[in-house]
Motif scaffolding. Structure first.
Motif: not given
Lengths: 965, 91
Positions: A702-703, A706, A710-711, B18, B60, B62, B67-70
């Motif tokens: 999942w990470q 994402k 996103m990146v 993380s 970067i 996480y 918000c679980e965004c990078w």
């Protein structure tokens, strides 16, 4: 035993004489008052001798009245158990403590270890490096056991600690550490200016040095002023006052960590606080510097401020006849005044420049000999020596961030620099930066608080001047010849420092380690400056060249229980239940932990063993019907115009032709070309996909997705939503799975043509919204029914009710594993272990040649496509005997040394109920070319070596006719 | 313990995040579908030889505890001072 002398003064002190507390020291019952520390309690009972020193086993007493205490370490036992190496000065008295002395055999007064000093030079600096080199065996057999027995301090309590601890957080504008004059002034000023303020004090009351001074502030006695200020701070709504709280470390971006010690009756024994502040005002005061002279370590020799503190704050008289050796006039007069008030006879007052020849006495100081400035030798009897060579700023927390302190000749100490850059979060004030006089400390605290408000752009601030630092005494004391201690805790003498310089250990970091200067639990709080001055006096280096060693947290030893907090035993991680948990529990499920999950393992019938249950469950699935919880799979909803492109970059196989309503088994590589995960992609619409991820990888992938969205490729139009917890998933598997699905009243066509293998339908079962996926992990005809989690119970009831016709059998992780091994399906962590290429797993054909994908380039590295790699194969036992787990595969028998060349190993081995023999999966060098061969499986752990026949990794129904229905 | 400003959640403690390593720019995925030595070397360079400067480093994080965004930040490895490079993108 004669009764202890009562050294309590008849009046005065900040103690509550109405509350008597009982405690014992080395088995002797003693009494003290509420408000005492263990140090003042022991002194009130006339107990000066409290410890034996680390190396020489010298008798030691109480030197200080604060956290800097180097000598008086004891073991304290309370209702929670015993805690070793506590400083008597840091223990706030409560009723019922059992206190024992440390490092003595057999008792404090008669300690055999004292004969060590007869050995003399054997215990000088670096003795470990020099003494025990020869003969070779002697260290283990002889020296080590003796030294281990003699050295060290208290012993750790081996019993479990059942007390509660916690970790908590706070935020504020201004954090003030220390509540002496500078700290109180800073906190009060910041708070009145409108800043949210936290004031931390290690002591149980506010005031610091104000608690034992006769000075006055604004016409008020300073001790009363401290009480008033404490009251005012407690009343202000934007101030949090935290007493009994030790700030032990400074970390990045204004973070201070502190330990709050609970009071009697508190639920938590200690709480670790992480406090994030925009500005930290460090008002930790200063530590008094001992005088170095022969015999300066004897009980009864105390720092001047400690003597004032015991008399004024605790109403305890630490002696009856005193010799005063205090370098600074102001400190000297203050100490003399306190002793006169306590009725202590002043036997002699030494002047700076006098040479102190020795202090004598076996268990307590009984006389001091010195030479005055005219060279006259003098001697007087005494039971108290009051010493002070000056002051050292307590700037440890400032320096912990790597900021070096600079030696300041005028104060003879290391000082922190004042913050000039705005990213400094910490501002030392008062004693912590060398400002000593009370009025100057008050002004410094106030000015610092105004500086903080200026940084915050708060309206109300003044630009106040910062007071100057106080110079060190112009002249100190000379000393005679003999063992003069610099570090009391580690028994480091002036001779040791000199030896280290002579033997080439002149660098400060080397001197520290060679002599152990500053390496005790007190981290050299009282000894560092004296150590440096000693080095200066015998080497030709400048103070700036010598510098100081690295300051690291914790400032003072802290409770490990508080660092651990609540995260012990069952509280280590949260336990996750699937939506079917209760339903399965009602069906008699045995659960097991699997990652964070508590997952169904098997469903025993009365008196059934696990093996029998697994066999029954597996055969039910193969021959009739079973159901299993699949809710722990990661489920991701992917939507967007570029969703297909996004997925095709991430997964290595080609599914560009995937039609709406169909799904595909997919494989994902890491960037380095190894296999990361497998799963399924279902196409729910033109731009809408549903993705499953293996349970173990759910969080990680999942990470990763994402990050990709996103990146790596922010230009792609794709939206990811984790729906793992929103959908409960129950698989029904077995030859009658389609019949059951029909019976569940679907509003869509479930015929073989209407819902073939590898397709997905969105619809309703008896009115409940569902998504049904035609996938099979078991190898049987199977449907994974996803239903909104809240309807999980309803689905399970329906399935169990309608499934009765085919004797539906719920099964768990054990049977799931048996079924997948029979089919040679892969499991994350066992076969897909991060070291396998797609080809190793027999999935090399899945790598698309038509598109690019993550991991493609590096999966073609020479070593990853070379021959001779281990490949996934199946193995069956030739003799039909159980196959030992994790055995290594080899072409040869074990030789006489029990060795054989390993060509691979087993990843899974089970008894297969449907085939009624033992099977295993494993990796074998060039395995796929060796199908039909026989190899050895060696298990040194099981003590077994057996013969196995290599087969395809798919044991059961290799044509796949069963799951297609 | 760093204080990291998340563009969605504001300043938050490092323990909510993380670490995702230095921000890497992967070789263009679709431009070079043929397996050439160059492509392999490009990937090798990007994956294994990540920057490790003494100074500003774009990296970067996480925000799993939020918000679980990078989040992309520039952290100075000398003194841990942080500046936010761009707004995180919701996805």
């Amino acid at each position: 035993m004669s009764p202890m002398p009562d050294c309590r003064l008849p009046a005065g002190g900040l103690i509550d004489r109405n509350i008597t507390l009982n405690f014992s020291f080395d088995g002797i019952a003693m009494q003290c008052y509420s408000g005492d520390t263990l140090a003042s309690a022991l002194l009130a009972n006339g107990q000066h001798l409290v410890a034996r020193s680390l190396k020489y086993h010298h008798p030691r007493g109480i030197v200080s009245a604060g956290l800097e205490e180097p000598s008086a370490l004891v073991t304290v036992t309370d209702q929670y158990g015993s805690t070793p190496n506590l400083k008597v000065t840091e223990v706030v008295m409560r009723d019922g403590l059992t206190v024992t002395s440390q490092n003595n055999h057999p008792s404090l007064k008669r300690d055999y270890g004292r004969f060590l000093k007869l050995g003399g030079s054997a215990l000088s600096a670096g003795f470990y490096y020099k003494t025990f080199l020869w003969p070779k065996q002697a260290w283990h057999k002889y020296f080590a056991p003796i030294i281990r027995n003699l050295a060290g301090q208290g012993r750790v309590d081996p019993t479990p600690d059942h007390a509660y601890y916690d970790k908590r957080r706070k935020f504020c504008d201004v954090l003030v550490i220390g509540s002496g004059p500078a700290g109180c002034a800073a906190a009060l000023t910041a708070a009145q200016g409108g800043a949210t303020t936290i004031l931390i004090e290690q002591d149980h009351i506010l005031g610091g040095s104000l608690l034992y001074t006769q000075d006055s502030i604004d016409g008020l006695n300073a001790t009363d002023w401290a009480a008033d200020t404490s009251e005012a701070l407690h009343a202000l709504s934007n101030v949090t006052v935290m007493t009994r709280t030790l700030a032990f470390g400074q970390y990045d971006h204004g973070l201070i960590q502190a330990i709050e010690t609970g009071k009697d009756g508190d639920i938590n024994r200690a709480i670790m606080w992480k406090i994030r502040a925009r500005k930290i005002i460090l008002a930790t005061g200063a530590i008094e510097r001992p005088v170095v002279f022969p015999g300066n370590d004897k009980p009864g020799i105390m720092l001047a401020n400690a003597v004032c503190q015991y008399i004024r704050r605790f109403a305890v008289s630490p002696g009856t006849r005193a010799v005063v050796a205090v370098a600074a006039e102001e400190d000297r007069l203050r100490a003399i005044a306190a002793m006169q008030d306590a009725g202590i006879e002043i036997a002699a007052i030494l002047s700076p420049g006098d040479q102190i020849i020795s202090a004598t006495g076996r268990l307590h100081v009984n006389a001091v000999t010195w030479k005055n400035d005219k060279g006259q030798r003098q001697r007087t009897k005494c039971d108290l020596v009051v010493m002070s060579a000056g002051w050292m700023p307590t700037a440890h927390i400032f320096a912990q961030m790597g900021e070096k302190l600079t030696f300041h000749a005028e104060t003879q100490s290391f000082l922190p620099s004042l913050p000039e850059q705005s990213h400094h979060h910490i501002d030392p004030v008062g004693g912590a930066r060398g400002v000593l006089h009370m009025d100057a400390c008050l002004a410094d605290g106030k000015a610092s608080a105004h500086d903080a408000m200026a940084d915050f752009n708060m309206h109300k601030h003044l630009d106040l001047p910062r007071p100057a630092v106080a110079p060190a005494p112009i002249q100190g004391f000379e000393r005679g010849k003999g063992k003069a201690f610099i570090d009391f805790q580690n028994d480091v003498t002036t001779a040791d420092i000199a030896l280290a310089q002579r033997e080439g250990y002149g660098h400060i970091e080397l001197t520290k380690r060679y002599t152990t200067l500053g390496m005790g639990t007190d981290q050299g709080k009282t000894s560092w400056t004296n150590g440096l001055l000693e080095m200066l006096s015998i080497s030709d280096m400048e103070a700036a060249e010598i510098g100081h060693t690295t300051y690291r947290p914790p400032y003072s030893p802290v409770s490990i229980g508080a660092l651990v907090g609540t995260e012990t035993g069952q509280q280590m991680t949260p336990i996750r239940h699937t939506p079917f948990h209760k339903g399965f529990a009602d069906l008699g499920c045995v659960f097991q932990t699997s990652g964070d999950w508590l997952y169904s393992r098997y469903f025993p019938q009365p008196d059934e063993t696990m093996a029998a249950a697994i066999k029954r469950e597996a055969l039910a699935v193969r021959n009739s019907l079973g159901c299993v919880d699949m809710s722990t799979l990661g489920k991701i909803d992917i939507y967007g115009a570029d969703a297909m492109l996004f997925l095709s970059r991430l997964y290595c196989n080609d599914f560009s032709t995937l039609k709406t309503g169909k799904l595909r088994y997919v494989l994902m590589l890491r960037e380095d070309g190894y296999v990361l995960d497998d799963g399924t992609i279902s196409r729910l619409g033109e731009h809408h996909f549903h993705l499953t991820i293996t349970t173990a990888n759910a969080g990680k992938v999942w990470q990763y997705l994402k990050k990709a969205a996103m990146v790596d490729w922010p230009e792609l139009d794709v939206t990811l939503t984790s729906v793992s917890d929103q959908w409960a998933s129950l698989a029904i598997a077995g030859p009658y799975a389609r019949d059951l699905l029909s019976a569940l009243k679907p509003d869509f066509d479930v015929s073989p043509a209407g819902l073939p293998f590898a397709s997905v339908r969105i619809g309703h079962l008896d009115g409940y919204p569902v998504r049904v996926f035609g996938v099979s992990f078991s190898g049987e005809l199977s449907y994974e029914i996803n239903i909104p989690s809240g309807y999980a119970d309803a689905l399970l009831s329906m399935v169990m009710e309608h499934g009765k016709a085919w004797n539906i059998t719920p099964y768990g992780l054990e049977t799931l594993d048996v079924l997948r091994i029979e089919k040679g399906h892969l499991s994350i962590g066992t076969e897909i272990d991060g070291r396998r290429t797609a080809d190793d797993l027999g999935l090399g054909k899945m790598l698309s040649r038509k598109k690019d994908f993550v991991g493609r380039a590096l999966s073609q590295r020479p070593a990853m496509i070379a021959g001779g790699r281990q490949q996934l194969i199946g193995l069956i036992s030739e003799q039909d005997e159980p196959i030992p787990h994790a055995a290594h595969l080899s072409d040869t028998e074990l030789d006489q040394n029990g060795c054989a060349e390993s060509l691979g190993y087993l990843t899974a081995s089970i008894y297969s109920p449907v085939m009624d023999h033992y099977i295993a999966l494993g990796f074998l060098k060039n395995g796929r070319q060796r199908v039909g061969d026989t190899v050895w499986a060696h298990s040194p752990i099981a003590g077994q070596s057996i013969r196995l026949k290599v087969t395809s990794s798919c044991f059961y129904d290799p044509e796949g006719g069963r799951y297609r229905g | 313990m760093l204080l990291i400003t998340c563009p969605h959640c504001g300043p938050r403690d490092e323990s909510e995040f993380s670490y995702g390593g230095a921000r890497r720019i992967w070789p263009d995925h679709d431009a070079n579908p043929d397996q050439t030595e160059t492509a392999m070397l490009d990937w090798h360079q990007t994956l294994y030889l990540s920057p490790n400067p003494s100074g500003p480093l774009t990296e970067i994080w996480y925000h799993g505890g939020g918000c679980e965004c990078w989040v992309e930040i520039i952290r100075n490895t000398k003194d841990h001072s942080i500046s936010n490079r761009q707004k995180g993108r919701a996805s």
